[in-house]
Design an enzyme around this catalytic site. Structure first.
Site, PDB file in Angstrom:
ATOM      1  N   SER A 179       0.992  -1.198   0.032  1.00 46.04           N
ATOM      2  CA  SER A 179       0.037  -0.036   0.014  1.00 46.04           C
ATOM      3  C   SER A 179       0.711   1.125   0.117  1.00 46.04           C
ATOM      4  CB  SER A 179      -0.944  -0.082   1.257  1.00 46.04           C
ATOM      5  OG  SER A 179      -1.330   1.220   1.526  1.00 46.04           O
ATOM      6  N   TYR A 184      -1.825  -0.928  10.444  1.00 46.59           N
ATOM      7  CA  TYR A 184      -2.013  -1.214   8.793  1.00 46.59           C
ATOM      8  C   TYR A 184      -0.723  -0.433   8.021  1.00 46.59           C
ATOM      9  CZ  TYR A 184      -3.802  -1.120   4.146  1.00 46.59           C
ATOM     10  OH  TYR A 184      -3.843  -1.117   2.780  1.00 46.59           O
TER      11      TYR A 184
END
Lengths: 277, 278
Positions: B150, B169
């Site tokens: 990401s 995350y």
């Protein structure tokens, strides 16, 4: 079944395309369906490259252009537009390793800074200035700049002898930063701007680097330029092999294709994992 | 025949983890369109069945397998099933991932469960999937591994949100990027390429949850729907001014999994409209 990186009918202008990496890019883009405007400082090299593409079923035309001159780039863009009507893809590839006499030096000179900044940085600015207003008018376009893995952070171990390669390395870091900035600038015009950072390729530029090492490193004095190159590959490349101009062309083809419409401002290393980002 | 007239991935077998929904389904769809034989695995049987049936309706035959990336045994069975049914694995797309643990829609801060689940799925899940395919790829001296990280795993851009929910995350996705670098060096002698794609913010169920959380806690910036707030966020923070789609991520994966990218390894490629640059 859909195809990869289809560039059917797209008009591409590539600087420094008469030989080396630039010609490899021209070959691959031509095979993917693009019409190629080949620009080079050396008009004969541009002509030979263009003939090679036309004789193998592609479509190309040769142009003489000096990226260090804004006037020359303006004239180049005008000539390409006159010949082909528009420009979809611009590949800023022309570059130099240093000033004449580079092979014999271990330390950089003022002339090395001037040559690398003039061609590798300002050359891209001139080319971009000449072509992107046209892309903005059409609200579409792709720019791919050829930087180098040398423009990334050093890995700690010195590769070249002395500091002779520093100006080149700094100029290629500037190409990466220019790519980031130009991407922001041109995004509202639906133009993507990315860079490819080649690793180690057997081109006229690397022959020059090998000659420099041969002349200055007694340990390498008995080796041929190609043997010095192979040594560098074995020492530095995780995948253990060199890249080719066509490998660079394939990455350029991807970044210039519809497949990469959401990729902008990025620099992609094509270097067998020698430097990672 | 010139390379460009062939299907980009003709004759290749690909396994996509988390392939039944969101980004994973977009990747599976592009890969199968480009000529690959695709197996997808997902935690949920119903999602798996639906993906197989939807792709079947579009004329594509794919293999669906229920598997849990947090379990090495589960991944080894899934890979064995793919190997037996499809005759090998050329491409692994380690895509399965989570944003945070249950109930995050209403929390501003991370908790221990967020650290645990992002580590076990986003990091260890990628490791498990990789280790399950490595023996086959090493034996055949070829393979392509594409990890879905990401752009949240890249350096932050400097603007703090004052809310820490997304930290586990982002840290896990930085872990995926570093794993990609290390594994690339490890597997290079076996002619196996390892790269990562770093998506930006895509309109998926994960992002819907993130923007629901944002709206629940700080109120909608535009006072509109969650989707409107997402669109406004993309227009104002992304240079290209729009969100990416699962198919956009699939196209980058297809490139990295193709012969065109034979000399690219250890790299992470942002597909994010320029929102972060590397």
């Amino acid at each position: 079944m859909s195809n990869a990186t289809n560039l059917d009918g797209a008009i591409t202008l590539i600087t420094g395309a008469g030989r080396g990496i630039g010609f490899g890019i021209a070959e691959v883009l031509s095979e993917r369906g693009s019409v190629i405007a080949i620009s080079d400082l050396d008009a004969d090299a541009a002509g030979t490259a263009s003939d090679a593409i036309n004789s193998t079923g592609g479509q190309a035309a040769a142009f003489q252009g000096d990226t260090t001159s804004q006037d020359s780039m303006d004239a180049l863009a005008a000539a390409v537009l006159q010949e082909f009507g528009h420009i979809d893809i611009l590949v800023c590839n022309a570059g130099v390793i240093g000033a004449p006499g580079y092979q014999d030096r271990t330390e950089h000179t003022e002339a090395d800074w001037d040559a690398t900044f003039g061609v590798n940085v300002k050359g891209l600015v001139h080319t971009t200035n000449s072509v992107t207003p046209h892309m903005c008018e059409r609200n579409t376009g792709r720019v791919v700049n050829i930087a180098s893995q040398a423009g990334r952070k050093p890995r700690g171990a010195r590769i070249a002898l002395g500091s002779v390669q520093s100006p080149y390395t700094v100029s290629k870091a500037a190409v990466i930063q220019w790519t980031h900035l130009l991407a922001v600038e041109l995004a509202p015009h639906n133009i993507t701007v990315n860079a490819v950072c080649p690793g180690v390729l057997w081109t006229p530029m690397w022959e020059t680097i090998a000659e420099n090492q041969k002349a200055n490193n007694p340990e390498l004095s008995e080796l041929t330029s190609r043997e010095i190159f192979d040594l560098s590959i074995n020492e530095r490349m995780p995948m253990g092999r060199e890249q080719t101009p066509r490998d660079i062309g394939k990455a350029v083809a991807f970044l210039a294709s519809d497949d990469a419409s959401e990729i902008t401002g990025q620099a992609l290393n094509v270097n067998g994992g020698a430097v990672m980002n | 025949m010139p390379e460009s007239s062939l299907g980009q991935l003709a004759g290749k077998v690909a396994l996509v983890t988390g392939g039944a929904r969101g980004i994973g389904l977009g990747i599976a769809t592009v890969l199968v369109e480009r000529g690959a034989t695709v197996a997808l695995c997902d935690l949920a049987q119903t999602a798996c069945d639906k993906a197989v049936s939807d792709l079947g309706a579009a004329g594509h035959s794919v293999l669906g397998t229920v598997a849990d990336v947090t379990s090495r045994d589960s991944m080894e069975s899934a890979v064995a099933n793919v190997n037996t049914t499809l005759g090998g694995i050329d491409i692994l797309v380690a895509n399965a991932g989570v944003w945070a643990s249950e109930g995050y829609e209403n929390r501003p801060e991370y908790n221990d469960a967020d650290w645990d689940i992002t580590h076990s799925v986003n990091v260890r899940g990628v490791v498990n999937a990789t280790e399950a395919v490595i023996p086959y790829m090493k034996e055949h001296k070829r393979g392509k591994i594409v990890n879905i990280a990401s752009h949240g795993g890249r350096k932050p851009r400097g603007t703090a949100t004052g809310r820490t929910l997304g930290m586990p995350y982002s840290v896990s996705k930085a872990g995926v990027i570093q794993w990609t670098h290390l594994l690339a060096v490890e597997l290079a002698p076996f002619n196996i390429n390892v790269n990562a794609v770093c998506p930006g913010e895509l309109w998926t169920s994960m992002i819907e949850g993130i923007f629901t959380n944002r709206q629940n806690l700080v109120g909608g910036g535009s006072g509109g729907s969650v989707r409107n707030e997402y669109d406004e966020f993309m227009q104002t923070t992304v240079p290209l001014g729009r969100g990416q789609t699962p198919r956009d991520i699939g196209k980058a994966v297809a490139f990295l999994a193709s012969d065109d990218a034979a000399e690219i390894t250890g790299q992470a490629l942002n597909v994010n409209g320029g929102a972060r640059m590397n």
